[in-house]
Design a protein around this motif. Structure first.
Motif, PDB file in Angstrom:
ATOM      1  N   ALA A 109       0.649  -1.286   0.110  1.00  0.00           N
ATOM      2  CA  ALA A 109      -0.436  -0.104   0.065  1.00  0.00           C
ATOM      3  C   ALA A 109       0.595   1.328  -0.100  1.00  0.00           C
ATOM      4  CB  ALA A 109      -0.522   0.050   1.326  1.00  0.00           C
ATOM      5  N   SER A 110       0.507   2.953  -0.206  1.00  0.00           N
ATOM      6  CA  SER A 110       0.902   3.807  -0.371  1.00  0.00           C
ATOM      7  C   SER A 110       0.977   4.072   1.057  1.00  0.00           C
ATOM      8  CB  SER A 110       0.221   4.843  -0.844  1.00  0.00           C
ATOM      9  OG  SER A 110      -0.280   4.908  -2.387  1.00  0.00           O
ATOM     10  N   PHE A 111       3.240   4.339   1.141  1.00  0.00           N
ATOM     11  CA  PHE A 111       3.018   5.322   2.536  1.00  0.00           C
ATOM     12  C   PHE A 111       2.660   6.568   2.867  1.00  0.00           C
ATOM     13  CE2 PHE A 111       5.689   2.697   1.627  1.00  0.00           C
ATOM     14  CZ  PHE A 111       6.636   1.732   2.734  1.00  0.00           C
ATOM     15  N   VAL A 112       1.712   6.612   3.890  1.00  0.00           N
ATOM     16  CA  VAL A 112       1.091   8.253   4.271  1.00  0.00           C
ATOM     17  C   VAL A 112       1.911   8.690   5.424  1.00  0.00           C
ATOM     18  CG1 VAL A 112      -0.887   6.626   3.878  1.00  0.00           C
ATOM     19  CG2 VAL A 112       0.304   6.480   6.255  1.00  0.00           C
ATOM     20  N   ARG A 113       1.435  10.125   5.380  1.00  0.00           N
ATOM     21  CA  ARG A 113       2.261  11.436   6.077  1.00  0.00           C
ATOM     22  C   ARG A 113       1.643  10.383   7.605  1.00  0.00           C
ATOM     23  NH1 ARG A 113       1.361  16.149   2.170  1.00  0.00           N
ATOM     24  NH2 ARG A 113       2.996  16.586   1.937  1.00  0.00           N
ATOM     25  N   LEU A 114       2.884  10.492   8.669  1.00  0.00           N
ATOM     26  CA  LEU A 114       3.189  11.124   9.601  1.00  0.00           C
ATOM     27  C   LEU A 114       2.166  11.744  11.128  1.00  0.00           C
ATOM     28  CD1 LEU A 114       2.806   8.693  12.304  1.00  0.00           C
ATOM     29  CD2 LEU A 114       4.891   9.494  12.677  1.00  0.00           C
ATOM     30  N   ASN A 115       0.093  11.613  10.814  1.00  0.00           N
ATOM     31  CA  ASN A 115      -0.283  12.222  10.781  1.00  0.00           C
ATOM     32  C   ASN A 115      -2.596  12.391  11.643  1.00  0.00           C
ATOM     33  OD1 ASN A 115      -2.413  12.252   8.833  1.00  0.00           O
ATOM     34  ND2 ASN A 115      -1.205  13.894   7.007  1.00  0.00           N
ATOM     35  N   ALA A 116      -2.984  13.124  11.894  1.00  0.00           N
ATOM     36  CA  ALA A 116      -4.241  12.911  12.850  1.00  0.00           C
ATOM     37  C   ALA A 116      -4.657  11.605  11.922  1.00  0.00           C
ATOM     38  CB  ALA A 116      -4.784  13.915  14.012  1.00  0.00           C
ATOM     39  N   SER A 117      -4.572  11.886  10.523  1.00  0.00           N
ATOM     40  CA  SER A 117      -5.363  10.933  10.210  1.00  0.00           C
ATOM     41  C   SER A 117      -4.905   9.828   9.736  1.00  0.00           C
ATOM     42  CB  SER A 117      -6.290  12.006   8.728  1.00  0.00           C
ATOM     43  OG  SER A 117      -5.150  13.007   8.100  1.00  0.00           O
ATOM     44  N   LEU A 118      -3.537   9.503   9.680  1.00  0.00           N
ATOM     45  CA  LEU A 118      -2.995   8.667   8.471  1.00  0.00           C
ATOM     46  C   LEU A 118      -3.557   8.324   7.009  1.00  0.00           C
ATOM     47  CD1 LEU A 118      -2.643   6.365  11.438  1.00  0.00           C
ATOM     48  CD2 LEU A 118      -0.409   8.142  10.093  1.00  0.00           C
ATOM     49  N   GLN A 119      -4.269   9.328   6.605  1.00  0.00           N
ATOM     50  CA  GLN A 119      -4.738   9.324   4.823  1.00  0.00           C
ATOM     51  C   GLN A 119      -4.186   9.761   4.126  1.00  0.00           C
ATOM     52  OE1 GLN A 119      -7.552   6.927   4.558  1.00  0.00           O
ATOM     53  NE2 GLN A 119      -6.807   6.225   6.634  1.00  0.00           N
ATOM     54  N   GLU A 120      -3.213  10.558   4.278  1.00  0.00           N
ATOM     55  CA  GLU A 120      -2.687  11.309   3.494  1.00  0.00           C
ATOM     56  C   GLU A 120      -0.983  10.776   2.548  1.00  0.00           C
ATOM     57  OE1 GLU A 120      -1.442  15.622   4.429  1.00  0.00           O
ATOM     58  OE2 GLU A 120      -3.681  15.572   5.557  1.00  0.00           O
ATOM     59  N   THR A 121      -1.266  10.668   1.528  1.00  0.00           N
ATOM     60  CA  THR A 121      -0.192  10.214   0.332  1.00  0.00           C
ATOM     61  C   THR A 121       0.904  11.634  -0.207  1.00  0.00           C
ATOM     62  OG1 THR A 121       0.966   8.110  -0.716  1.00  0.00           O
ATOM     63  CG2 THR A 121      -0.975   8.918  -1.166  1.00  0.00           C
ATOM     64  N   THR A 122       1.822  11.074  -0.926  1.00  0.00           N
ATOM     65  CA  THR A 122       2.709  11.996  -1.193  1.00  0.00           C
ATOM     66  C   THR A 122       3.092  11.144  -2.712  1.00  0.00           C
ATOM     67  OG1 THR A 122       4.687  11.753  -0.101  1.00  0.00           O
ATOM     68  CG2 THR A 122       2.971  13.469   0.344  1.00  0.00           C
ATOM     69  N   VAL A 123       3.090  12.056  -3.702  1.00  0.00           N
ATOM     70  CA  VAL A 123       4.338  10.846  -5.254  1.00  0.00           C
ATOM     71  C   VAL A 123       5.218  10.429  -4.348  1.00  0.00           C
ATOM     72  CG1 VAL A 123       5.603  10.772  -6.726  1.00  0.00           C
ATOM     73  CG2 VAL A 123       4.110  13.844  -6.075  1.00  0.00           C
ATOM     74  N   LEU A 124       6.084  10.167  -3.053  1.00  0.00           N
ATOM     75  CA  LEU A 124       7.054  10.129  -2.612  1.00  0.00           C
ATOM     76  C   LEU A 124       6.206   8.484  -2.249  1.00  0.00           C
ATOM     77  CD1 LEU A 124      10.022   9.223  -1.333  1.00  0.00           C
ATOM     78  CD2 LEU A 124       9.646  10.575   0.275  1.00  0.00           C
ATOM     79  N   GLY A 125       5.448   8.694  -1.048  1.00  0.00           N
ATOM     80  CA  GLY A 125       4.543   7.587  -1.429  1.00  0.00           C
ATOM     81  C   GLY A 125       3.957   6.259  -2.512  1.00  0.00           C
ATOM     82  N   ASN A 126       3.468   6.761  -3.471  1.00  0.00           N
ATOM     83  CA  ASN A 126       3.133   6.151  -4.380  1.00  0.00           C
ATOM     84  C   ASN A 126       4.040   5.321  -4.960  1.00  0.00           C
ATOM     85  OD1 ASN A 126       0.238   6.458  -4.012  1.00  0.00           O
ATOM     86  ND2 ASN A 126       0.439   8.568  -5.437  1.00  0.00           N
ATOM     87  N   GLN A 127       4.959   6.015  -4.678  1.00  0.00           N
ATOM     88  CA  GLN A 127       6.324   5.702  -5.655  1.00  0.00           C
ATOM     89  C   GLN A 127       7.038   5.094  -4.905  1.00  0.00           C
ATOM     90  OE1 GLN A 127       9.036   8.178  -7.983  1.00  0.00           O
ATOM     91  NE2 GLN A 127       7.439   9.305  -8.863  1.00  0.00           N
ATOM     92  N   LEU A 128       7.149   4.986  -3.738  1.00  0.00           N
ATOM     93  CA  LEU A 128       7.938   3.840  -2.436  1.00  0.00           C
ATOM     94  C   LEU A 128       7.095   2.535  -3.097  1.00  0.00           C
ATOM     95  CD1 LEU A 128       8.815   6.125   0.510  1.00  0.00           C
ATOM     96  CD2 LEU A 128      10.179   3.929  -1.335  1.00  0.00           C
ATOM     97  N   ALA A 129       5.596   2.473  -2.928  1.00  0.00           N
ATOM     98  CA  ALA A 129       5.108   1.660  -2.911  1.00  0.00           C
ATOM     99  C   ALA A 129       5.107   0.892  -4.094  1.00  0.00           C
ATOM    100  CB  ALA A 129       3.208   2.205  -2.650  1.00  0.00           C
ATOM    101  N   GLU A 130       5.517   1.576  -4.862  1.00  0.00           N
ATOM    102  CA  GLU A 130       5.162   0.942  -6.206  1.00  0.00           C
ATOM    103  C   GLU A 130       6.986  -0.216  -6.439  1.00  0.00           C
ATOM    104  OE1 GLU A 130       3.346   0.589  -9.538  1.00  0.00           O
ATOM    105  OE2 GLU A 130       1.724   1.583  -8.551  1.00  0.00           O
TER     106      GLU A 130
END
Length: 225
Positions: A109-130
Motif C-alpha cells: 500500500a501507499s506510504f502516508v504522512r504521520l499525522n492525525a488522519s493517516l490518510q494523506e499520501t504523496t508522490v514519494l509515498g506512491n512511488q515507494l510502494a511501486e
C-alpha cells in the motif's frame, strides 16, 4: 712532451665550460626534526613566492552563539543513489526480519504522512510502494496487485487494467506492506512495516532516511506532469 701538455690543457678548458652537475642535485635538509629533500635552485623546482602570498585571507565572522546543525549544517544537493536503490535498502531491511512470509500473499500500500488522519499520501509515498512491489517480488515473495481490475477496460485513451476504485479491488492477501513518512528539515524518514491482516501482528519493520533534495526533485517532476 709538448703534445701531452696540450691535451691536458684542452681537458681543463672543457671542464670550465661545462655546467657543474652538483648545482642540480637535491640535498637533505636536516635543520628540522623531520628531514625533507630541498631541490637545488637551478632545478626550477624550488618554491618562489609571488604577490598572492602577500594577500591576507578574507575575514570570517566570528560565531558567538550556538548554531543548530540541522539548520546550518551541510546539505547535499545531489547523489548517485536513486529512489529505487532506497527502496531496495528498505526491502532488504524488511526481509532480514520476515522469513516466515515467503509463502504468504502480500500487497503493498501507499506510504502516508504521520499525522492525525493517516490518510494523506504523496508522490514519494506512491512511488515507494511501486518500487517495493518489484523489490519484494525479487526476494521471492508472492506479491499481489489489488489495483488490478477483474476485466480490462478498453477506452479511447488506451486499454486500462488498473483502478483506484475500492469496488474493483478483487485480490485477497495475507499480509500488507505499508508505512509512514515523517517530514523533517533534512528530508523524510520512512518507516515501513509488514503487517498480518488477520491478526494485525507486526511481522517486520525497517526505516530509512531520504534526503530533502530527492523529495523536492520528485515534487518538481510531479508538478511538471
Amino acid at each position: 712532451m709538448l703534445l701531452a701538455l696540450t691535451a691536458v690543457s684542452g681537458c681543463a678548458l672543457l671542464s670550465e665550460d661545462a655546467d657543474d652537475p652538483a648545482q642540480y642535485d637535491a640535498r637533505w635538509d636536516t635543520s628540522t626534526a623531520d628531514p625533507v629533500i630541498k631541490p637545488a635552485a637551478a632545478s626550477g623546482l624550488g618554491y618562489r613566492p609571488d604577490s598572492r602570498d602577500l594577500q591576507n585571507p578574507p575575514a570570517q565572522p566570528a560565531i558567538y552563539q550556538y548554531q543548530d546543525p540541522l539548520r546550518t549544517g551541510f546539505y547535499a544537493d545531489q547523489t548517485h543513489k536513486s529512489l529505487h536503490e532506497y527502496a531496495d535498502q528498505l526491502a532488504m531491511g524488511l526481509m532480514d526480519k520476515a522469513a516466515q512470509v515467503s509463502t504468504a500473499r502480500i500487497g503493498v500500500a501507499s506510504f502516508v504522512r504521520l499525522n492525525a488522519s493517516l490518510q494523506e499520501t504523496t508522490v514519494l509515498g506512491n512511488q515507494l510502494a511501486e518500487y517495493l512491489m518489484a523489490e519484494l517480488q525479487e526476494y521471492g515473495l508472492s506479491v499481489v496487485d489489488f489495483k488490478v481490475n477483474s476485466q480490462v477496460q478498453v477506452t479511447a485513451r488506451g486499454d486500462l487494467a488498473f483502478s483506484r476504485s475500492s469496488k474493483d479491488a478483487t485480490m485477497t492477501m495475507d499480509h500488507v506492506v505499508t508505512g509512514t513518512m515523517v517530514e523533517t528539515p533534512r528530508g523524510v524518514r520512512v518507516n515501513a512495516r509488514i503487517i498480518a491482516l488477520d491478526t494485525g501482528q507486526l511481522i517486520a519493520a525497517s526505516t530509512i532516511q531520504l534526503p530533502a533534495f530527492m523529495v523536492t526533485s520528485l515534487n518538481q517532476t510531479a508538478s511538471a506532469d
